[in-house]
Design a protein around this motif. Structure first.
Motif, PDB file in Angstrom:
ATOM      1  N   GLU A 128       0.849  -1.209   0.000  1.00  0.00           N
ATOM      2  CA  GLU A 128       0.000   0.000   0.000  1.00  0.00           C
ATOM      3  C   GLU A 128       0.878   1.251   0.000  1.00  0.00           C
ATOM      4  N   LEU A 129       1.972   1.196   0.768  1.00  0.00           N
ATOM      5  CA  LEU A 129       2.893   2.348   0.821  1.00  0.00           C
ATOM      6  C   LEU A 129       3.510   2.616  -0.558  1.00  0.00           C
ATOM      7  N   LEU A 130       3.974   1.537  -1.194  1.00  0.00           N
ATOM      8  CA  LEU A 130       4.605   1.714  -2.517  1.00  0.00           C
ATOM      9  C   LEU A 130       3.586   2.118  -3.573  1.00  0.00           C
ATOM     10  N   THR A 131       2.353   1.596  -3.447  1.00  0.00           N
ATOM     11  CA  THR A 131       1.299   1.978  -4.394  1.00  0.00           C
ATOM     12  C   THR A 131       1.061   3.481  -4.305  1.00  0.00           C
ATOM     13  N   THR A 132       1.006   3.995  -3.071  1.00  0.00           N
ATOM     14  CA  THR A 132       0.783   5.434  -2.879  1.00  0.00           C
ATOM     15  C   THR A 132       1.914   6.229  -3.535  1.00  0.00           C
ATOM     16  N   LEU A 133       3.156   5.795  -3.315  1.00  0.00           N
ATOM     17  CA  LEU A 133       4.292   6.513  -3.919  1.00  0.00           C
ATOM     18  C   LEU A 133       4.245   6.410  -5.445  1.00  0.00           C
ATOM     19  N   ALA A 134       3.940   5.210  -5.944  1.00  0.00           N
ATOM     20  CA  ALA A 134       3.950   4.986  -7.395  1.00  0.00           C
ATOM     21  C   ALA A 134       2.880   5.825  -8.090  1.00  0.00           C
ATOM     22  N   GLN A 135       1.819   6.180  -7.344  1.00  0.00           N
ATOM     23  CA  GLN A 135       0.749   6.998  -7.949  1.00  0.00           C
ATOM     24  C   GLN A 135       0.933   8.482  -7.641  1.00  0.00           C
ATOM     25  N   GLY A 136       2.040   8.826  -6.977  1.00  0.00           N
ATOM     26  CA  GLY A 136       2.254  10.221  -6.570  1.00  0.00           C
ATOM     27  C   GLY A 136       2.997  11.024  -7.632  1.00  0.00           C
ATOM     28  N   ALA A 137       3.787  11.987  -7.185  1.00  0.00           N
ATOM     29  CA  ALA A 137       4.571  12.839  -8.090  1.00  0.00           C
ATOM     30  C   ALA A 137       5.633  11.990  -8.793  1.00  0.00           C
ATOM     31  N   PRO A 138       6.163  12.446  -9.955  1.00  0.00           N
ATOM     32  CA  PRO A 138       7.183  11.655 -10.658  1.00  0.00           C
ATOM     33  C   PRO A 138       8.368  11.309  -9.758  1.00  0.00           C
ATOM     34  N   GLU A 139       8.753  12.232  -8.866  1.00  0.00           N
ATOM     35  CA  GLU A 139       9.896  11.951  -7.971  1.00  0.00           C
ATOM     36  C   GLU A 139       9.553  10.815  -7.012  1.00  0.00           C
ATOM     37  N   GLN A 140       8.295  10.765  -6.580  1.00  0.00           N
ATOM     38  CA  GLN A 140       7.883   9.700  -5.654  1.00  0.00           C
ATOM     39  C   GLN A 140       7.879   8.344  -6.373  1.00  0.00           C
ATOM     40  N   LYS A 141       7.394   8.363  -7.614  1.00  0.00           N
ATOM     41  CA  LYS A 141       7.389   7.111  -8.397  1.00  0.00           C
ATOM     42  C   LYS A 141       8.828   6.627  -8.610  1.00  0.00           C
ATOM     43  N   GLU A 142       9.705   7.584  -8.839  1.00  0.00           N
ATOM     44  CA  GLU A 142      11.127   7.244  -9.032  1.00  0.00           C
ATOM     45  C   GLU A 142      11.723   6.572  -7.784  1.00  0.00           C
ATOM     46  N   LEU A 143      11.342   7.107  -6.618  1.00  0.00           N
ATOM     47  CA  LEU A 143      11.812   6.517  -5.362  1.00  0.00           C
ATOM     48  C   LEU A 143      11.329   5.069  -5.231  1.00  0.00           C
ATOM     49  N   ALA A 144      10.057   4.866  -5.600  1.00  0.00           N
ATOM     50  CA  ALA A 144       9.469   3.516  -5.503  1.00  0.00           C
ATOM     51  C   ALA A 144      10.199   2.560  -6.451  1.00  0.00           C
ATOM     52  N   GLN A 145      10.460   3.032  -7.690  1.00  0.00           N
ATOM     53  CA  GLN A 145      11.154   2.181  -8.673  1.00  0.00           C
ATOM     54  C   GLN A 145      12.576   1.859  -8.203  1.00  0.00           C
ATOM     55  N   ASP A 146      13.238   2.865  -7.629  1.00  0.00           N
ATOM     56  CA  ASP A 146      14.608   2.668  -7.154  1.00  0.00           C
ATOM     57  C   ASP A 146      14.641   1.620  -6.017  1.00  0.00           C
ATOM     58  N   ALA A 147      13.633   1.675  -5.148  1.00  0.00           N
ATOM     59  CA  ALA A 147      13.579   0.702  -4.041  1.00  0.00           C
ATOM     60  C   ALA A 147      13.383  -0.713  -4.604  1.00  0.00           C
ATOM     61  N   LEU A 148      12.489  -0.832  -5.598  1.00  0.00           N
ATOM     62  CA  LEU A 148      12.271  -2.149  -6.215  1.00  0.00           C
ATOM     63  C   LEU A 148      13.561  -2.629  -6.881  1.00  0.00           C
ATOM     64  N   ASN A 149      14.250  -1.716  -7.571  1.00  0.00           N
ATOM     65  CA  ASN A 149      15.503  -2.102  -8.255  1.00  0.00           C
ATOM     66  C   ASN A 149      16.507  -2.670  -7.257  1.00  0.00           C
ATOM     67  N   ARG A 150      16.612  -2.061  -6.073  1.00  0.00           N
ATOM     68  CA  ARG A 150      17.638  -2.507  -5.120  1.00  0.00           C
ATOM     69  C   ARG A 150      17.212  -3.732  -4.318  1.00  0.00           C
ATOM     70  N   PHE A 151      15.886  -3.893  -4.071  1.00  0.00           N
ATOM     71  CA  PHE A 151      15.465  -5.006  -3.206  1.00  0.00           C
ATOM     72  C   PHE A 151      15.069  -6.279  -3.962  1.00  0.00           C
ATOM     73  N   TRP A 152      14.868  -6.178  -5.274  1.00  0.00           N
ATOM     74  CA  TRP A 152      14.359  -7.348  -6.006  1.00  0.00           C
ATOM     75  C   TRP A 152      15.293  -8.558  -5.882  1.00  0.00           C
ATOM     76  N   TRP A 153      16.559  -8.361  -6.264  1.00  0.00           N
ATOM     77  CA  TRP A 153      17.462  -9.522  -6.297  1.00  0.00           C
ATOM     78  C   TRP A 153      17.767 -10.037  -4.890  1.00  0.00           C
ATOM     79  N   PRO A 154      18.073  -9.149  -3.917  1.00  0.00           N
ATOM     80  CA  PRO A 154      18.269  -9.664  -2.562  1.00  0.00           C
ATOM     81  C   PRO A 154      17.044 -10.419  -2.018  1.00  0.00           C
ATOM     82  N   ALA A 155      15.821  -9.985  -2.432  1.00  0.00           N
ATOM     83  CA  ALA A 155      14.620 -10.705  -1.963  1.00  0.00           C
ATOM     84  C   ALA A 155      14.602 -12.125  -2.546  1.00  0.00           C
TER      85      ALA A 155
END
Ligand code: FAQ
Length: 315
Positions: free
Chosen positions: A170-197
């Motif tokens: 829900e937190l990431l959904t809110t960011l992803a639907q927010g301002a472009p900078e917020q969406k960028e933050l969400a994408q960056d978090a996914l980029n860094r956590f995907w492989w370690p997950a």
């Protein structure tokens, strides 16, 4: 009365497992079964406790009161999970303090994922969605583990992890639907956590020394690779739904297998992190060691009080 040979005992033990009868603390069990459970359960307990650190670091920086209350509750839940799991490990005869000292000396393992930093607020969402999501995928199977106290602890833990996963998504959904900078933050978090997950599930099945025996004993119900694949299959559509891109150029739905194909994992990175060379290993163990040292006066006071009470009761 006939004294059973070890082999008879082992046979009876395996029969019980095959009949789906839970093994309880006072039941006979092979030493290797006890050892493997102590290993896995204590590592699991340590993961819950060390896992509090990256998120706790963001409690004072949560963007509003609702987010702060949710994060506080989540971090507290993880402490509770650690405590159930240390208690469950004690039912096998493990000494809790010795187990914790092994963590502090760097001897004991805990999940590789917690050696990565939480750099932005979006990482709190990624941890809930991906890390708790991966933990649930693994732990739902552990609810059917052959050892009763572990299986029962997992039922309550999974209910709480499920709330954790949803709050992260829900937190990431809110960011992803927010301002472009917020969406960028969400994408960056996914980029860094995907492989370690994906690495949380452990090495590929043909490189996993413990899996075959743990499957036979029904400690594990699904293999590392089966769980990882189930996680990928469940999570990729969730990313697409909120407009984020999973950072894997080879990720593709395979009609024939009914699963996603994906790039092989960088196991060199995994083993580096497991063996103490991840970005935050030292920081995490130091923080736990310091917490024990600085909290020693509380333990001493509680023990002195308990001793005094015992004397009063037995006087
Ligand atoms: N990290 O032969 P396998 C959570 C080690 S809880 C570090 O496949 P096994 C909640 C493994 O220990 C997350 N080491 O081993 C939360 C073994 O070494 P050993 C933790 C790893 O046991 C969320 C060696 O590699 N969950 O996240 C890892 O059959 C958010 C060979 O591996 C659990 O602990 C790894 N990722 O299968 C909290 C679940 N993977 O001991 C806070 C219970 C493998 O022989 C915030 N554990 N190793 O020296 C399990 O299900 C299993 O132990 C596996 C590994 C699947 C992790």
């Amino acid at each position: 009365m006939k004294v059973l040979e070890t082999t008879d005992l082992e046979q009876k033990f395996q029969d019980k497992i095959d009949r789906e009868v839970k093994i309880e603390p006072n039941d006979w069990m092979p030493d290797a079964y006890r050892k493997t459970l102590i290993r896995q359960m204590s590592q699991h307990a340590h993961s819950e406790i060390v896992g509090m650190l990256p998120e706790a670091n963001w409690i004072t920086r949560a963007p509003n009161l609702r987010r702060k209350a949710v994060l506080l509750a989540k971090v507290q839940d993880e402490a509770g999970h650690g405590l159930y799991l240390y208690s469950a490990t004690e039912t096998l005869g493990a000494d809790r303090e010795a187990t914790i000292d092994d963590l502090h000396s760097g001897k004991a393992k805990y999940s590789s994922i917690f050696n990565y930093p939480a750099l932005s607020w979006a990482d709190i969402g990624a941890i809930g969605w991906l890390v708790d999501g991966a933990a649930i995928m693994n732990q739902v199977a552990l609810c059917r583990c052959s050892y009763g106290p572990y299986a029962r602890a997992m039922v309550k833990i999974c209910k709480e992890e499920s709330f954790h996963q949803r709050q992260g998504y829900e937190l990431l959904t809110t960011l992803a639907q927010g301002a472009p900078e917020q969406k960028e933050l969400a994408q960056d978090a996914l980029n860094r956590f995907w492989w370690p997950a994906l690495m949380m599930f452990g090495p590929n099945d043909d490189e996993s020394p413990n899996s075959a025996q743990s499957m036979r004993w029904k400690i594990k119900r699904l293999t590392n690779d089966e769980l990882r694949q189930n996680f990928i299959d469940a999570t990729v559509p969730q990313a697409e739904l909120i407009g984020l891109k999973v950072p894997d150029e080879n990720l593709k739905w395979n009609e024939e297998t009914g699963h996603y194909d994906f790039t092989p994992i960088n196991w060199d990175e995994f083993w580096q992190v497991v063996n103490g060379n991840g970005p935050c290993n030292k920081q995490r163990v130091d923080a736990r060691r310091k917490a024990k040292e600085e909290g020693m006066w509380v333990r001493e006071a509680a023990l002195a009080f308990a001793e005094k009470r015992k004397k009063k009761l037995t006087a």
